[in-house]
Design a protein around this motif. Structure first.
Motif, short mmCIF file in Angstrom:
data_model
loop_
_atom_site.label_atom_id
_atom_site.label_comp_id
_atom_site.label_asym_id
_atom_site.label_seq_id
_atom_site.Cartn_x
_atom_site.Cartn_y
_atom_site.Cartn_z
N LEU A 351 37.97 46.04 40.26
CA LEU A 351 37.91 44.67 40.78
C LEU A 351 39.29 44.18 41.19
CD1 LEU A 351 35.72 42.60 41.30
CD2 LEU A 351 36.15 41.63 39.03
N ILE A 352 40.30 44.46 40.36
CA ILE A 352 41.68 44.08 40.70
C ILE A 352 42.13 44.85 41.95
CG2 ILE A 352 44.08 44.14 39.95
CD1 ILE A 352 43.09 43.70 37.09
N GLY A 353 41.80 46.15 42.00
CA GLY A 353 42.15 46.95 43.17
C GLY A 353 41.49 46.42 44.43
N GLY A 354 40.22 46.05 44.31
CA GLY A 354 39.51 45.49 45.47
C GLY A 354 40.11 44.17 45.91
N PHE A 355 40.51 43.33 44.96
CA PHE A 355 41.12 42.04 45.29
C PHE A 355 42.45 42.24 46.01
CE2 PHE A 355 43.97 38.51 44.16
CZ PHE A 355 43.25 37.44 44.69
N ILE A 356 43.27 43.17 45.49
CA ILE A 356 44.56 43.44 46.15
C ILE A 356 44.34 43.98 47.56
CG2 ILE A 356 46.65 44.86 46.07
CD1 ILE A 356 46.44 44.78 43.01
N GLY A 357 43.35 44.88 47.72
CA GLY A 357 43.03 45.42 49.04
C GLY A 357 42.59 44.33 50.00
N LEU A 358 41.83 43.38 49.49
CA LEU A 358 41.37 42.26 50.32
C LEU A 358 42.54 41.38 50.74
CD1 LEU A 358 38.68 41.18 51.38
CD2 LEU A 358 38.52 39.74 49.34
N MET A 359 43.48 41.13 49.82
CA MET A 359 44.65 40.32 50.15
C MET A 359 45.54 41.02 51.18
SD MET A 359 44.39 37.47 48.60
CE MET A 359 42.64 37.66 48.96
N ILE A 360 45.64 42.35 51.07
CA ILE A 360 46.40 43.11 52.07
C ILE A 360 45.74 42.96 53.44
CG2 ILE A 360 47.01 45.46 52.81
CD1 ILE A 360 47.44 46.15 49.88
N SER A 361 44.42 42.99 53.48
CA SER A 361 43.69 42.82 54.74
C SER A 361 44.01 41.48 55.37
CB SER A 361 42.19 42.95 54.51
OG SER A 361 41.86 44.18 53.92
N TYR A 362 43.96 40.42 54.57
CA TYR A 362 44.28 39.08 55.08
C TYR A 362 45.72 39.02 55.57
CZ TYR A 362 40.01 36.57 53.76
OH TYR A 362 38.72 36.12 53.69
#
Length: 421
Positions: A351-362
């Motif tokens: 979940l933390i990895g997914g959140f960081i990946g999402l922030m990188i996308s933004y």
């Protein structure tokens, strides 16, 4: 709640190892979300472009008549007609007067019209040259139909047409290429094909029209269509566009206008037609969908690798904490408690990895969104579906790949676990 605290404490105690474990999830989620964002952006740009073409319907002359006589043709029919005409040569388009085009306003649903002609040329000011600038010849109805904003100077007046005055209006792009700012362009003389033209105004495109400003990468210059016809030996009217009041009936209204124009002009052969872009849009959307699927699948492999990394590190964690598991069981922890603890740790990692990946996308969209807008005609769009989907997928990866280590930990015999060295 205690289980979540244990999970976070375990991750914080091995920061570097946890980060390396999450890296595959971070890269995978970022890649998939960005691919979906690029695809959605391009799809919306094409759809918006089609909506614009439905609001403003272009009427074209063709030496070949439509198959059913309706005046509506598809892109495939146009391609076939061009192939048929290539061998025998295409006859010249008939001469159309603006009065004939203005008669189309009597058709119910037609709200306005515009006519223009065009050419390309090198525009020169002192030592500066802009090659391949688009020159559009416009009638006095042009600015009424287009949502162009005059940002400096003025537009054309009746005297410009009557006197064949060599005056022009530049778009903001061309003005910036030749001058420091739009205001500096006013009343300056530029040279086109050896003739001097005075700049009377500078315009900018409608901010809601994301395609117009990228249609003319070298800038656009407007002059009276009568002047362009005289200077460049082209017809006064090459392009005819009518605006409709109901986009759901754009083909119907546009076809009625095309048939009416055919009756007024009476070409020796052929007719005036409008194009149905629905098949073209469907092909584009299908191609974009396949591209997204293929590239997304490749990016999804990194998610699979990330999930395997999570499972591997959780198995290592189970081995390292065998005595801890034995002690917890000896103190009364059930198999379900142990299973839940390790599953939660796995889910928190992903979940933390997914959140960081999402922030990188933004972050990527924020940094290079404008450049991608220029390249693809539409900015990348991170939809709420992508956000929710990436979150649920991260949780699923944690559950699926954390199940084996968690199950192994829950099955440990407490006595053997306490003896483990």
């Amino acid at each position: 709640m205690e289980t979540w605290k244990f999970a976070i404490a375990s991750i914080r105690s091995h920061k570097m190892r946890s980060f390396l474990t999450m890296l595959g999830i971070i890269i995978g989620v970022a890649a998939v979300v960005l691919i979906m964002a690029f695809g959605d952006g391009m799809n919306k740009a094409f759809t918006r472009s089609l909506a614009s073409s439905q609001q403003n319907v272009q009427i074209n002359y063709s030496p070949l008549k439509s198959k059913d006589g309706s005046g509506i043709v598809t892109s495939q029919e146009v391609f076939e007609a061009e192939s048929d005409l290539a061998s025998g040569g295409q006859p010249p388009a008939p001469v159309v007067s603006e009065n004939q085009v203005a008669d189309l306003l009597n058709i119910q649903g037609v709200t306005k019209y515009l006519v223009s002609n065009s050419a390309n040329a090198t525009v020169t000011f002192e030592s500066k040259n802009v090659t391949g600038a688009s020159i559009t010849g416009v009638s006095d109805s042009y600015f009424k139909a287009q949502n162009y904003q005059i940002i400096a100077g003025r537009s054309f007046v009746a005297a410009d047409y009557e006197q064949f005055a060599r005056v022009v209006v530049l778009d903001k792009t061309l003005a910036n290429k030749l001058f420091n700012n739009p205001e500096d362009a006013l009343n300056q003389l530029i040279k086109i094909q050896g003739n001097n033209y005075r700049i009377m105004g500078v315009f900018d495109y409608d901010k809601n029209d994301s395609t117009a400003q990228y249609q003319y990468p070298n800038g656009q210059l407007l002059m009276a269509n009568t002047q362009l016809a005289a200077e460049f030996s082209v017809p006064e009217i090459q392009t005819i566009i009518v605006s409709v009041d109901d986009v759901d009936r754009s083909l119907e209204i546009g076809a009625a206008a095309a048939r009416r124009l055919t009756q007024l002009v009476r070409p020796a052969q052929g007719e005036y037609q409008v194009m149905d872009f629905s098949d073209q849009l469907a092909n584009i959307q299908q191609t974009l969908g396949v591209m997204q699927l293929v590239i997304g699948s490749i990016a999804g492999i990194s998610l699979l690798v990330g999930g395997i990394g999570v499972m591997n590190i959780m198995l290592v964690s189970v081995t390292e904490r065998t005595r801890e598991i034995g002690l917890r069981k000896a103190l009364g922890a059930t198999r379900r408690n142990i299973l839940t603890q390790f599953l939660v740790e796995s889910v928190v990692l992903t979940l933390i990895g997914g959140f960081i990946g999402l922030m990188i996308s933004y972050g990527v969209v924020f940094l290079i969104g404008d450049s991608l807008n220029a390249a693809f005609g539409g900015p990348p769009v991170i939809s709420m579906q992508s956000v929710i989907g990436s979150t649920l997928f991260s949780i699923s990866i944690g559950v699926i790949f954390g199940l084996l280590p968690a199950n192994k930990a829950s099955k440990l015999n407490p006595i053997e676990a306490l003896r483990y060295e």
